[in-house]
Design a protein around this motif. Structure first.
Motif, PDB file in Angstrom:
ATOM      1  N   TYR A  62      -0.715  -5.610   2.676  1.00 31.86           N
ATOM      2  CA  TYR A  62       0.522  -6.115   2.069  1.00 31.86           C
ATOM      3  C   TYR A  62       1.747  -5.377   2.623  1.00 31.86           C
ATOM      4  O   TYR A  62       2.779  -6.008   2.911  1.00 31.86           O
ATOM      5  CB  TYR A  62       0.474  -5.969   0.554  1.00 31.86           C
ATOM      6  CG  TYR A  62       1.771  -6.378  -0.109  1.00 31.86           C
ATOM      7  CD1 TYR A  62       2.102  -7.726  -0.233  1.00 31.86           C
ATOM      8  CD2 TYR A  62       2.679  -5.432  -0.573  1.00 31.86           C
ATOM      9  CE1 TYR A  62       3.306  -8.121  -0.805  1.00 31.86           C
ATOM     10  CE2 TYR A  62       3.877  -5.819  -1.149  1.00 31.86           C
ATOM     11  CZ  TYR A  62       4.183  -7.160  -1.264  1.00 31.86           C
ATOM     12  OH  TYR A  62       5.383  -7.548  -1.823  1.00 31.86           O
ATOM     13  N   TYR A  81      -6.166  -3.840   0.920  1.00 35.35           N
ATOM     14  CA  TYR A  81      -5.242  -4.947   0.673  1.00 35.35           C
ATOM     15  C   TYR A  81      -3.817  -4.448   0.453  1.00 35.35           C
ATOM     16  O   TYR A  81      -2.850  -5.119   0.828  1.00 35.35           O
ATOM     17  CB  TYR A  81      -5.712  -5.768  -0.527  1.00 35.35           C
ATOM     18  CG  TYR A  81      -6.670  -6.875  -0.141  1.00 35.35           C
ATOM     19  CD1 TYR A  81      -6.271  -8.207  -0.141  1.00 35.35           C
ATOM     20  CD2 TYR A  81      -7.984  -6.587   0.244  1.00 35.35           C
ATOM     21  CE1 TYR A  81      -7.135  -9.225   0.212  1.00 35.35           C
ATOM     22  CE2 TYR A  81      -8.858  -7.599   0.610  1.00 35.35           C
ATOM     23  CZ  TYR A  81      -8.432  -8.911   0.596  1.00 35.35           C
ATOM     24  OH  TYR A  81      -9.297  -9.910   0.975  1.00 35.35           O
ATOM     25  N   VAL A  84      -2.771 -12.003  -1.060  1.00 39.13           N
ATOM     26  CA  VAL A  84      -3.075 -10.577  -0.842  1.00 39.13           C
ATOM     27  C   VAL A  84      -2.777  -9.758  -2.098  1.00 39.13           C
ATOM     28  O   VAL A  84      -3.548  -8.878  -2.479  1.00 39.13           O
ATOM     29  CB  VAL A  84      -2.285 -10.035   0.369  1.00 39.13           C
ATOM     30  CG1 VAL A  84      -2.426  -8.525   0.478  1.00 39.13           C
ATOM     31  CG2 VAL A  84      -2.771 -10.702   1.651  1.00 39.13           C
TER      32      VAL A  84
END
Length: 408
Positions: free
Chosen positions: A286, A282, A262
Protein backbone atom coordinates in the motif's frame (compact mmCIF):
# COMPACT_ATOMS: atom_id res chain seq x y z
CA UNK A 1 -12.64 -32.10 -7.54
CA UNK A 2 -13.10 -32.17 -11.35
CA UNK A 3 -10.00 -32.05 -13.51
CA UNK A 4 -9.64 -29.22 -15.97
CA UNK A 5 -7.26 -28.35 -18.79
CA UNK A 6 -4.18 -26.69 -17.32
CA UNK A 7 -2.15 -23.90 -18.90
CA UNK A 8 1.40 -25.25 -19.29
CA UNK A 9 4.80 -23.72 -20.10
CA UNK A 10 4.65 -25.12 -23.66
CA UNK A 11 1.38 -23.27 -24.28
CA UNK A 12 3.07 -19.90 -23.79
CA UNK A 13 4.65 -20.36 -27.23
CA UNK A 14 1.68 -21.92 -29.01
CA UNK A 15 -1.51 -20.40 -27.57
CA UNK A 16 -3.32 -17.09 -27.99
CA UNK A 17 -4.78 -15.91 -24.68
CA UNK A 18 -8.12 -14.10 -24.99
CA UNK A 19 -8.94 -11.31 -22.51
CA UNK A 20 -12.43 -9.94 -21.71
CA UNK A 21 -12.89 -6.28 -22.54
CA UNK A 22 -13.29 -4.47 -19.20
CA UNK A 23 -10.81 -1.59 -19.44
CA UNK A 24 -9.80 -1.11 -23.09
CA UNK A 25 -7.07 1.48 -22.41
CA UNK A 26 -5.46 -0.33 -19.49
CA UNK A 27 -5.76 -3.85 -20.89
CA UNK A 28 -4.07 -2.90 -24.17
CA UNK A 29 -1.06 -1.77 -22.12
CA UNK A 30 -1.10 -5.01 -20.11
CA UNK A 31 -0.99 -7.00 -23.35
CA UNK A 32 2.21 -5.12 -24.27
CA UNK A 33 3.73 -5.98 -20.87
CA UNK A 34 3.33 -9.70 -21.51
CA UNK A 35 4.67 -9.74 -25.09
CA UNK A 36 8.40 -9.75 -24.18
CA UNK A 37 7.76 -12.82 -22.01
CA UNK A 38 6.39 -14.70 -24.98
CA UNK A 39 2.68 -14.38 -24.24
CA UNK A 40 0.40 -13.70 -27.18
CA UNK A 41 -2.78 -11.99 -25.98
CA UNK A 42 -5.83 -10.51 -27.67
CA UNK A 43 -8.45 -8.16 -26.23
CA UNK A 44 -11.97 -9.27 -27.16
CA UNK A 45 -14.21 -6.64 -28.74
CA UNK A 46 -17.26 -8.72 -29.69
CA UNK A 47 -20.28 -7.05 -28.06
CA UNK A 48 -23.36 -8.08 -30.05
CA UNK A 49 -26.51 -9.55 -28.53
CA UNK A 50 -25.06 -13.01 -29.16
CA UNK A 51 -22.66 -12.37 -26.25
CA UNK A 52 -25.61 -12.06 -23.86
CA UNK A 53 -27.33 -15.06 -25.44
CA UNK A 54 -24.23 -17.23 -25.01
CA UNK A 55 -24.00 -16.09 -21.41
CA UNK A 56 -27.60 -17.05 -20.75
CA UNK A 57 -27.01 -20.47 -22.33
CA UNK A 58 -23.98 -21.21 -20.17
CA UNK A 59 -24.63 -19.41 -16.87
CA UNK A 60 -27.68 -19.56 -14.62
CA UNK A 61 -29.45 -16.20 -14.79
CA UNK A 62 -29.25 -15.88 -11.00
CA UNK A 63 -25.50 -15.34 -11.43
CA UNK A 64 -24.49 -11.69 -11.58
CA UNK A 65 -24.45 -9.87 -14.90
CA UNK A 66 -20.64 -9.50 -15.16
CA UNK A 67 -20.23 -13.30 -14.93
CA UNK A 68 -22.81 -13.79 -17.64
CA UNK A 69 -21.14 -11.23 -19.95
CA UNK A 70 -17.56 -12.37 -19.44
CA UNK A 71 -18.44 -16.02 -20.03
CA UNK A 72 -20.76 -15.10 -22.91
CA UNK A 73 -18.02 -13.04 -24.57
CA UNK A 74 -15.57 -15.93 -24.30
CA UNK A 75 -18.01 -18.51 -25.64
CA UNK A 76 -19.14 -16.24 -28.48
CA UNK A 77 -15.50 -15.72 -29.48
CA UNK A 78 -14.68 -19.44 -29.40
CA UNK A 79 -17.73 -20.24 -31.54
CA UNK A 80 -17.00 -17.47 -34.05
CA UNK A 81 -14.49 -19.54 -36.02
CA UNK A 82 -11.93 -16.75 -35.71
CA UNK A 83 -9.69 -18.73 -33.36
CA UNK A 84 -8.02 -22.13 -33.48
CA UNK A 85 -9.57 -23.61 -30.34
CA UNK A 86 -6.71 -26.11 -30.06
CA UNK A 87 -4.33 -23.18 -29.60
CA UNK A 88 -6.46 -20.77 -27.58
CA UNK A 89 -6.60 -20.06 -23.82
CA UNK A 90 -8.86 -17.77 -21.79
CA UNK A 91 -7.72 -15.34 -19.08
CA UNK A 92 -10.02 -14.32 -16.23
CA UNK A 93 -9.36 -12.39 -13.02
CA UNK A 94 -9.97 -13.95 -9.62
CA UNK A 95 -10.22 -11.67 -6.58
CA UNK A 96 -10.11 -14.29 -3.85
CA UNK A 97 -12.54 -12.22 -1.77
CA UNK A 98 -16.19 -12.57 -0.81
CA UNK A 99 -17.54 -11.38 -4.17
CA UNK A 100 -18.97 -14.00 -6.54
CA UNK A 101 -16.30 -12.86 -9.00
CA UNK A 102 -13.98 -15.36 -7.32
CA UNK A 103 -16.21 -18.12 -8.67
CA UNK A 104 -16.51 -16.91 -12.28
CA UNK A 105 -13.58 -19.13 -13.18
CA UNK A 106 -15.45 -22.27 -12.10
CA UNK A 107 -18.56 -21.26 -14.06
CA UNK A 108 -16.37 -20.55 -17.10
CA UNK A 109 -14.61 -23.90 -16.81
CA UNK A 110 -17.94 -25.71 -16.73
CA UNK A 111 -19.02 -23.92 -19.90
CA UNK A 112 -15.69 -24.60 -21.62
CA UNK A 113 -15.70 -28.26 -20.57
CA UNK A 114 -19.09 -28.77 -22.22
CA UNK A 115 -18.12 -27.08 -25.49
CA UNK A 116 -14.33 -26.80 -25.87
CA UNK A 117 -12.62 -29.13 -23.35
CA UNK A 118 -9.23 -28.56 -24.98
CA UNK A 119 -9.23 -24.84 -24.06
CA UNK A 120 -7.43 -23.99 -20.77
CA UNK A 121 -8.70 -21.22 -18.49
CA UNK A 122 -6.01 -19.07 -16.83
CA UNK A 123 -6.46 -17.21 -13.56
CA UNK A 124 -5.00 -13.73 -13.04
CA UNK A 125 -4.88 -13.17 -9.28
CA UNK A 126 -2.69 -11.86 -6.48
CA UNK A 127 -4.06 -14.19 -3.79
CA UNK A 128 -1.92 -17.27 -4.42
CA UNK A 129 -4.72 -19.14 -6.21
CA UNK A 130 -4.12 -21.53 -9.14
CA UNK A 131 -0.58 -22.42 -8.11
CA UNK A 132 -0.28 -25.10 -10.78
CA UNK A 133 -0.66 -22.68 -13.70
CA UNK A 134 2.29 -21.66 -15.88
CA UNK A 135 0.90 -18.11 -15.90
CA UNK A 136 2.75 -16.52 -12.97
CA UNK A 137 2.62 -12.98 -11.55
CA UNK A 138 6.18 -12.34 -10.39
CA UNK A 139 7.27 -9.22 -8.43
CA UNK A 140 8.74 -7.86 -11.68
CA UNK A 141 5.45 -8.33 -13.53
CA UNK A 142 3.57 -6.76 -10.60
CA UNK A 143 5.67 -3.59 -10.88
CA UNK A 144 5.05 -3.44 -14.62
CA UNK A 145 1.31 -3.88 -14.05
CA UNK A 146 1.41 -1.01 -11.55
CA UNK A 147 2.95 1.30 -14.15
CA UNK A 148 0.38 0.12 -16.72
CA UNK A 149 -2.38 1.11 -14.29
CA UNK A 150 -0.81 4.53 -13.62
CA UNK A 151 -0.31 5.29 -17.31
CA UNK A 152 -3.76 3.88 -18.12
CA UNK A 153 -5.45 6.06 -15.48
CA UNK A 154 -3.71 9.18 -16.75
CA UNK A 155 -4.58 8.43 -20.39
CA UNK A 156 -8.21 7.64 -19.47
CA UNK A 157 -8.56 10.90 -17.52
CA UNK A 158 -7.03 13.07 -20.24
CA UNK A 159 -8.90 11.29 -23.04
CA UNK A 160 -12.32 11.61 -21.37
CA UNK A 161 -11.75 15.31 -20.72
CA UNK A 162 -10.53 16.16 -24.22
CA UNK A 163 -12.99 14.16 -26.30
CA UNK A 164 -15.91 15.91 -24.59
CA UNK A 165 -14.72 19.34 -25.82
CA UNK A 166 -12.39 18.77 -28.80
CA UNK A 167 -12.71 21.22 -31.70
CA UNK A 168 -11.53 18.64 -34.23
CA UNK A 169 -13.44 15.40 -33.77
CA UNK A 170 -11.22 12.34 -33.46
CA UNK A 171 -8.12 14.26 -32.35
CA UNK A 172 -8.29 12.89 -28.81
CA UNK A 173 -8.58 9.30 -30.09
CA UNK A 174 -5.50 9.80 -32.28
CA UNK A 175 -3.57 11.19 -29.31
CA UNK A 176 -4.64 8.23 -27.18
CA UNK A 177 -3.49 5.77 -29.84
CA UNK A 178 -0.18 7.61 -30.17
CA UNK A 179 0.55 7.30 -26.45
CA UNK A 180 -0.63 3.70 -26.20
CA UNK A 181 1.92 2.87 -28.90
CA UNK A 182 4.68 4.85 -27.17
CA UNK A 183 4.03 3.29 -23.76
CA UNK A 184 3.62 -0.16 -25.28
CA UNK A 185 7.04 0.19 -26.90
CA UNK A 186 8.50 1.35 -23.56
CA UNK A 187 7.27 -1.85 -21.93
CA UNK A 188 8.68 -3.97 -24.75
CA UNK A 189 12.18 -2.50 -24.39
CA UNK A 190 12.04 -2.29 -20.58
CA UNK A 191 12.03 1.50 -20.14
CA UNK A 192 8.57 1.82 -18.57
CA UNK A 193 9.97 2.85 -15.17
CA UNK A 194 12.60 5.38 -16.30
CA UNK A 195 11.83 9.10 -16.53
CA UNK A 196 8.26 8.43 -15.39
CA UNK A 197 7.63 12.01 -14.27
CA UNK A 198 8.88 13.28 -17.64
CA UNK A 199 6.50 10.93 -19.48
CA UNK A 200 3.56 12.03 -17.31
CA UNK A 201 4.28 15.67 -18.20
CA UNK A 202 4.63 14.87 -21.91
CA UNK A 203 1.26 13.08 -21.88
CA UNK A 204 -0.36 16.03 -20.10
CA UNK A 205 1.27 18.51 -22.51
CA UNK A 206 0.18 16.54 -25.59
CA UNK A 207 -3.43 16.22 -24.48
CA UNK A 208 -3.30 19.81 -23.19
CA UNK A 209 -2.38 20.97 -26.70
CA UNK A 210 -5.68 19.70 -28.15
CA UNK A 211 -7.91 22.63 -29.08
CA UNK A 212 -11.05 22.62 -26.91
CA UNK A 213 -14.30 24.48 -27.47
CA UNK A 214 -14.44 26.16 -24.06
CA UNK A 215 -18.17 25.50 -23.73
CA UNK A 216 -19.68 24.55 -20.38
CA UNK A 217 -20.98 20.98 -20.19
CA UNK A 218 -22.60 18.88 -17.50
CA UNK A 219 -20.06 16.63 -15.80
CA UNK A 220 -21.35 13.15 -14.97
CA UNK A 221 -19.40 10.85 -12.67
CA UNK A 222 -19.60 7.08 -13.11
CA UNK A 223 -19.20 4.84 -10.05
CA UNK A 224 -20.40 1.34 -9.16
CA UNK A 225 -19.43 -2.30 -9.55
CA UNK A 226 -16.01 -2.44 -11.19
CA UNK A 227 -16.92 -4.38 -14.34
CA UNK A 228 -20.14 -2.51 -15.14
CA UNK A 229 -18.48 0.80 -14.25
CA UNK A 230 -15.68 0.40 -16.79
CA UNK A 231 -16.77 -2.10 -19.44
CA UNK A 232 -18.48 -0.65 -22.56
CA UNK A 233 -20.05 -4.07 -23.12
CA UNK A 234 -21.59 -4.14 -19.63
CA UNK A 235 -22.84 -0.53 -19.44
CA UNK A 236 -24.07 -0.26 -23.03
CA UNK A 237 -21.31 2.19 -23.98
CA UNK A 238 -22.37 4.59 -21.23
CA UNK A 239 -19.51 7.05 -21.77
CA UNK A 240 -20.33 7.36 -25.49
CA UNK A 241 -24.00 7.92 -24.64
CA UNK A 242 -23.13 10.71 -22.19
CA UNK A 243 -20.96 12.34 -24.85
CA UNK A 244 -23.85 12.17 -27.32
CA UNK A 245 -26.01 13.96 -24.72
CA UNK A 246 -23.52 16.82 -24.47
CA UNK A 247 -21.94 15.71 -21.19
CA UNK A 248 -18.42 15.12 -19.93
CA UNK A 249 -18.02 11.62 -18.42
CA UNK A 250 -15.79 11.52 -15.33
CA UNK A 251 -14.55 8.05 -14.38
CA UNK A 252 -12.54 7.37 -11.18
CA UNK A 253 -9.18 5.67 -11.59
CA UNK A 254 -8.56 1.92 -11.55
CA UNK A 255 -5.78 2.48 -9.00
CA UNK A 256 -8.42 3.49 -6.44
CA UNK A 257 -10.05 0.06 -6.67
CA UNK A 258 -6.68 -1.71 -6.42
CA UNK A 259 -5.72 0.29 -3.33
CA UNK A 260 -9.15 -0.42 -1.87
CA UNK A 261 -8.57 -4.18 -2.19
CA UNK A 262 -5.10 -3.86 -0.62
CA UNK A 263 -6.38 -1.90 2.39
CA UNK A 264 -8.97 -4.61 3.09
CA UNK A 265 -6.26 -6.86 4.51
CA UNK A 266 -4.85 -4.49 7.11
CA UNK A 267 -8.25 -2.93 7.86
CA UNK A 268 -9.51 -6.39 8.77
CA UNK A 269 -6.37 -7.08 10.78
CA UNK A 270 -7.06 -3.92 12.80
CA UNK A 271 -10.75 -4.68 13.26
CA UNK A 272 -10.30 -8.33 14.22
CA UNK A 273 -6.84 -8.11 15.82
CA UNK A 274 -5.29 -10.63 13.43
CA UNK A 275 -1.99 -9.04 12.39
CA UNK A 276 0.50 -11.37 10.71
CA UNK A 277 3.25 -11.34 8.09
CA UNK A 278 0.67 -11.03 5.30
CA UNK A 279 -0.66 -7.87 6.93
CA UNK A 280 2.81 -6.33 6.98
CA UNK A 281 3.41 -7.22 3.30
CA UNK A 282 0.12 -5.60 2.27
CA UNK A 283 0.97 -2.48 4.28
CA UNK A 284 4.26 -2.19 2.38
CA UNK A 285 2.47 -2.73 -0.94
CA UNK A 286 0.00 0.00 0.00
CA UNK A 287 2.81 2.43 0.81
CA UNK A 288 4.30 1.79 -2.63
CA UNK A 289 0.95 2.28 -4.39
CA UNK A 290 0.13 5.42 -2.44
CA UNK A 291 3.56 6.97 -3.08
CA UNK A 292 3.10 6.39 -6.82
CA UNK A 293 -0.39 7.85 -6.73
CA UNK A 294 0.80 10.97 -4.88
CA UNK A 295 3.58 11.43 -7.43
CA UNK A 296 1.08 11.41 -10.30
CA UNK A 297 -1.38 13.67 -8.46
CA UNK A 298 1.37 16.21 -7.75
CA UNK A 299 2.34 16.39 -11.43
CA UNK A 300 -1.30 16.73 -12.52
CA UNK A 301 -1.82 19.58 -10.05
CA UNK A 302 1.32 21.35 -11.26
CA UNK A 303 0.18 21.01 -14.87
CA UNK A 304 -3.24 22.43 -14.02
CA UNK A 305 -5.27 21.50 -17.12
CA UNK A 306 -6.73 18.21 -15.90
CA UNK A 307 -8.54 17.31 -12.69
CA UNK A 308 -6.13 15.23 -10.55
CA UNK A 309 -7.01 11.72 -9.39
CA UNK A 310 -8.66 11.41 -5.98
CA UNK A 311 -6.07 11.14 -3.21
CA UNK A 312 -6.76 7.74 -1.67
CA UNK A 313 -6.26 8.83 1.93
CA UNK A 314 -8.83 11.56 1.29
CA UNK A 315 -11.22 8.89 -0.02
CA UNK A 316 -10.72 6.89 3.16
CA UNK A 317 -11.49 9.92 5.31
CA UNK A 318 -14.65 10.59 3.29
CA UNK A 319 -15.74 6.97 3.69
CA UNK A 320 -15.40 7.27 7.47
CA UNK A 321 -18.12 9.96 7.45
CA UNK A 322 -20.68 7.52 6.07
CA UNK A 323 -19.64 3.91 6.53
CA UNK A 324 -17.07 1.66 8.20
CA UNK A 325 -14.00 0.60 6.23
CA UNK A 326 -14.86 -2.89 7.43
CA UNK A 327 -17.62 -2.98 4.78
CA UNK A 328 -15.66 -4.67 2.01
CA UNK A 329 -18.08 -6.96 0.16
CA UNK A 330 -18.29 -5.92 -3.49
CA UNK A 331 -16.93 -2.40 -3.87
CA UNK A 332 -17.92 -1.74 -0.25
CA UNK A 333 -17.00 1.61 1.24
CA UNK A 334 -15.29 2.72 -1.98
CA UNK A 335 -18.59 3.53 -3.75
CA UNK A 336 -19.87 6.09 -1.19
CA UNK A 337 -16.34 7.51 -0.88
CA UNK A 338 -16.11 8.06 -4.65
CA UNK A 339 -19.60 9.57 -4.79
CA UNK A 340 -18.72 12.00 -2.00
CA UNK A 341 -15.37 12.89 -3.61
CA UNK A 342 -17.02 13.54 -6.98
CA UNK A 343 -19.71 15.74 -5.40
CA UNK A 344 -17.08 17.72 -3.48
CA UNK A 345 -15.01 18.31 -6.63
CA UNK A 346 -17.97 19.75 -8.54
CA UNK A 347 -19.10 16.59 -10.32
CA UNK A 348 -22.56 16.65 -8.74
CA UNK A 349 -24.32 14.40 -11.26
CA UNK A 350 -23.44 10.79 -10.57
CA UNK A 351 -24.49 7.50 -12.15
CA UNK A 352 -24.05 4.41 -10.00
CA UNK A 353 -23.85 1.52 -12.49
CA UNK A 354 -24.85 -1.75 -10.86
CA UNK A 355 -25.43 -5.32 -12.02
CA UNK A 356 -28.88 -6.39 -10.90
CA UNK A 357 -28.62 -8.74 -7.93
CA UNK A 358 -25.29 -7.42 -6.59
CA UNK A 359 -26.79 -6.93 -3.13
CA UNK A 360 -23.70 -5.58 -1.27
CA UNK A 361 -23.19 -2.85 -3.87
CA UNK A 362 -26.87 -1.89 -3.88
CA UNK A 363 -26.71 -1.45 -0.09
CA UNK A 364 -23.59 0.72 -0.08
CA UNK A 365 -24.69 2.74 -3.12
CA UNK A 366 -28.42 3.33 -2.70
CA UNK A 367 -28.16 3.10 1.07
CA UNK A 368 -25.53 5.84 1.30
CA UNK A 369 -26.96 8.16 -1.38
CA UNK A 370 -29.30 9.98 1.00
CA UNK A 371 -26.54 10.74 3.52
CA UNK A 372 -24.26 12.01 0.73
CA UNK A 373 -27.07 14.21 -0.64
CA UNK A 374 -27.64 15.69 2.82
CA UNK A 375 -24.01 16.84 2.89
CA UNK A 376 -24.05 17.85 -0.78
CA UNK A 377 -27.54 19.30 -1.48
CA UNK A 378 -26.83 19.73 -5.21
CA UNK A 379 -25.81 16.09 -5.66
CA UNK A 380 -27.92 14.38 -8.33
CA UNK A 381 -27.39 10.62 -7.94
CA UNK A 382 -29.15 7.90 -9.92
CA UNK A 383 -28.62 4.13 -9.73
CA UNK A 384 -28.89 2.28 -13.05
CA UNK A 385 -29.34 -1.50 -13.06
CA UNK A 386 -27.75 -3.57 -15.82
CA UNK A 387 -28.90 -7.13 -16.52
CA UNK A 388 -29.99 -9.31 -19.47
CA UNK A 389 -33.62 -8.22 -19.18
CA UNK A 390 -33.03 -4.48 -18.83
CA UNK A 391 -33.49 -2.61 -22.09
CA UNK A 392 -30.98 -0.02 -23.21
CA UNK A 393 -33.85 2.41 -23.91
CA UNK A 394 -35.08 2.26 -20.31
CA UNK A 395 -31.57 2.77 -18.95
CA UNK A 396 -30.92 5.75 -21.21
CA UNK A 397 -34.32 7.28 -20.42
CA UNK A 398 -33.53 7.18 -16.71
CA UNK A 399 -30.22 8.90 -17.41
CA UNK A 400 -31.99 11.52 -19.55
CA UNK A 401 -34.33 12.28 -16.62
CA UNK A 402 -31.29 12.74 -14.40
CA UNK A 403 -29.80 15.17 -16.96
CA UNK A 404 -33.06 17.17 -17.08
CA UNK A 405 -32.70 17.65 -13.32
CA UNK A 406 -29.07 18.58 -13.82
CA UNK A 407 -29.96 21.30 -16.35
CA UNK A 408 -32.49 22.75 -13.93
Amino acid sequence: MAEYKKFTEDMIKTHTILIPNMLPIHFKLIIEIMKPMGYKMELLENDSRSVVDEGLKNVHNDACYPALLVIGQFMDALKSGKYDVDKTALLITQTGGGCRASNYIHLLRKAVERNFPQVPVVSLNFSGLEKDSAFKITPSIFIKLLYAVLYGDLLMTCYNKCRAYEENKGESAKMLEKWQNIIGNMFRIGKHYTATKKIYREILDDFGSIQLTGEKKIKVGIVGEIYVKYSPLANNHLEDFLLSEGCEPVVPSLLEFIMYTVTDTFNNARLYDTRNIKTRIYELVYKLLYSKQKELIKIMKEHGKFEPLHDFEHLRSLADKYISQGVVMGEGWLIPAEMAALAQSGVENIICAQPFGCLPNHIVAKGMSRAIKEDNPNANIVAIDYDPGATRVNQENRIKLMLINAKR
